[in-house]
Scaffold this active site. Structure first.
Site, short mmCIF file in Angstrom:
data_model
loop_
_atom_site.label_atom_id
_atom_site.label_comp_id
_atom_site.label_asym_id
_atom_site.label_seq_id
_atom_site.Cartn_x
_atom_site.Cartn_y
_atom_site.Cartn_z
N HIS A 157 0.83 -1.22 0.00
CA HIS A 157 0.00 0.00 0.00
C HIS A 157 0.87 1.27 0.00
CE1 HIS A 157 -3.36 -2.69 1.31
NE2 HIS A 157 -2.37 -3.26 1.97
N SER A 278 15.69 22.01 -14.77
CA SER A 278 14.54 22.84 -15.07
C SER A 278 15.03 24.15 -15.65
CB SER A 278 13.75 23.08 -13.79
OG SER A 278 12.97 24.25 -13.92
N LYS A 284 16.55 21.99 -9.53
CA LYS A 284 15.90 20.74 -9.93
C LYS A 284 16.85 19.78 -10.64
CE LYS A 284 12.01 19.84 -9.93
NZ LYS A 284 10.86 20.32 -10.70
N GLU A 291 10.60 8.84 -16.20
CA GLU A 291 9.28 9.44 -16.50
C GLU A 291 8.87 9.15 -17.94
OE1 GLU A 291 8.52 13.55 -14.45
OE2 GLU A 291 10.65 13.39 -14.89
#
Ligand code: ARG
Length: 456
Positions: A157, A278, A284, A291
């Protein structure tokens, strides 16, 4: 009059809009090597059975070789009005060698020709995918060996459940791609039969020798039924199905990597060269590779669906709809191949942050089950033990410490059966070491699994 290869019965030429609408050469040109290979095998067979003269066969073989060189060199002129890869090559052959070129298509149709080309193409794609999976599986094995003792939280979970070893987690990923591997092997075996000879749909009147063509092209045998042969695209669907499941696996790893690379987890560090920054936020470091792999799984699943829906309404035998098989199939092949390549390159450089992993496992009361199991071994019923440990967890949580940091006195307050040996099992190392059977997370078992895998 139409100027097409098939234009004999046509009184007017094709509308340019229809040419643009129906052409496939813009995407099937990539089949040229396989098309030429199939044509060569077909021509040789026609020579062997006496349908073509030796001179014709020689001219065809050298003409096709020259055309392949032209295409390789980028000097071949692809023509939309010639529709597809097959007719572009055939027309060029006749341009180069004259009448012998016109005899190549004896005893075959584009229907069995294209079926052959795609099978050859997918077979090569499978071989490449298998090699990439092998490499990826090996890098997981190597990494698992390094991380056999590394303790991290295991999740259910997405909540901290029990401590596991990172090596065990990596070997879980490996199991997934091993199943993928076997699915591709299985699909390859089923598809590796020669379609040529089915001709348009019913077979051919020439005394062809299909078995020898099959052998020449590395097929394990020949297809049984001409109607099925020209209409069947199961092999393309099977490839996309196996590819989809593989992409689902890579997507799930990606999801974990993305979480783990987040500083709030901080479990792994992805090499800089697999990340991007970024344009606005200087701090970043984004996990773009996982992704994108997660995102690209959607394409492959879409490709599979496109092929399933493409086939579902088709009567026997060949229908032009089948031309629409190529773009999804090629997209699936390209996507799965590049995703395996980037993962294959990235995985060996994945850096585990061992202290962070351990710290996270330590914080989550991940050895609570071990305390319950300890009480059971001392004679308590599991449900009672579950309750006792729940109270101990609540107490430790209020104190802001782990179960293993409670004193023996305090622990005995929850159950007098607890002895000093409890600390052997409620520590992280004790917990993982105790799961010491095939399939369990103990470092010794991870090492044994690796040894078995290396043996295989
Ligand atoms: N470009 C066609 C395809 O991809 C080749 C077969 C064409 N056959 C036909 N009867 N028009 O399916």
């Amino acid at each position: 009059m139409s100027s097409k290869l098939w234009g004999g019965r046509f009184a007017e030429s094709t509308s340019t809009l229809v040419e643009r609408f129906s052409e496939s050469v813009s995407f099937d040109a990539r089949l040229y090597r396989h098309d030429i290979r199939g044509s060569k095998a077909h021509a040789c067979m026609l020579g062997r059975v006496g349908v073509l003269s030796e001179d014709d066969v020689d001219a065809i073989l050298s003409g096709l070789a020259a055309i392949e060189a032209e295409i390789d060199a980028g000097t071949f002129e692809w023509k939309t009005e010639l529709e597809d890869v097959h007719m572009n090559i055939e027309a060029r052959l006749t341009e180069r060698i004259g009448d012998a070129g016109k005899r190549l298509h004896t005893g075959r149709s584009r229907n069995d020709q294209v079926a052959t080309d795609i099978r050859l193409y997918v077979r090569d794609a499978i071989d490449e995918v298998l090699a990439l999976i092998d490499a990826l599986a090996l890098s997981l094995l190597n990494l698992a060996e390094q991380e056999a003792d590394t303790i991290m939280p295991g999740f259910t979970h997405l909540q901290i459940a029990q401590p596991v070893t990172f090596g065990h987690h990596l070997l879980a990923w490996r199991e997934q791609v091993l199943r993928d591997h076997s699915r591709f092997v299985d699909a390859r075996r089923r598809m590796n039969l020669l379609p040529l000879g089915a001709a348009a749909l019913a077979g051919t009147v020439y005394p062809i020798d299909r078995a020898s063509v099959a052998e020449d092209l590395g097929f394990d045998g020949i297809t049984e039924n001409s109607l099925d042969t020209v209409s069947d695209r199961d092999f393309a669907i099977e490839f996309c199905a196996a590819a989809s499941l593989l992409m689902v696996h890579l997507s799930r790893w990606s999801e974990e990597l993305i979480l783990w690379a987040n500083p709030m987890f901080g479990f792994v560090d992805l090499p800089d060269r697999f990340c991007t920054g970024s344009s606005i936020m200087p701090q970043k470091k984004n996990p773009d590779v996982p992704e994108l792999v997660r995102g690209k799984s959607a394409r492959v699943i879409g490709d599979l669906n496109a092929l399933l829906v493409l086939m579902k309404g088709q009567p026997l035998a060949y229908n032009r709809d089948n031309q629409e098989d190529k773009e999804p199939l090629f997209d699936a092949i390209d996507t799965v191949t590049i995703c395996l390549q980037v993962f294959g390159e990235m995985m060996p450089h994945l850096k585990a942050n061992r202290p962070r992993m351990r710290e996270a496992a330590f914080k989550g009361f991940s050895t609570a089950t071990d305390l319950a199991d300890y009480l059971v071994k001392k004679g308590m019923a599991f449900r009672d033990a579950h309750h006792v440990v729940g109270s101990a967890v609540a107490h430790a949580s209020a104190q802001g410490c782990d179960l293993s940091e409670l004193s023996l006195d305090t622990l005995q307050g929850f159950s007098p059966t607890i002895g000093a040996d409890v600390f052997d099992v409620i520590t992280l190392d004790g917990s993982v070491a105790a799961r010491d059977h095939i399939g369990g997370t103990a470092p010794a078992q991870v090492r044994a699994a690796i040894a078995r895998a290396r043996q295989r």
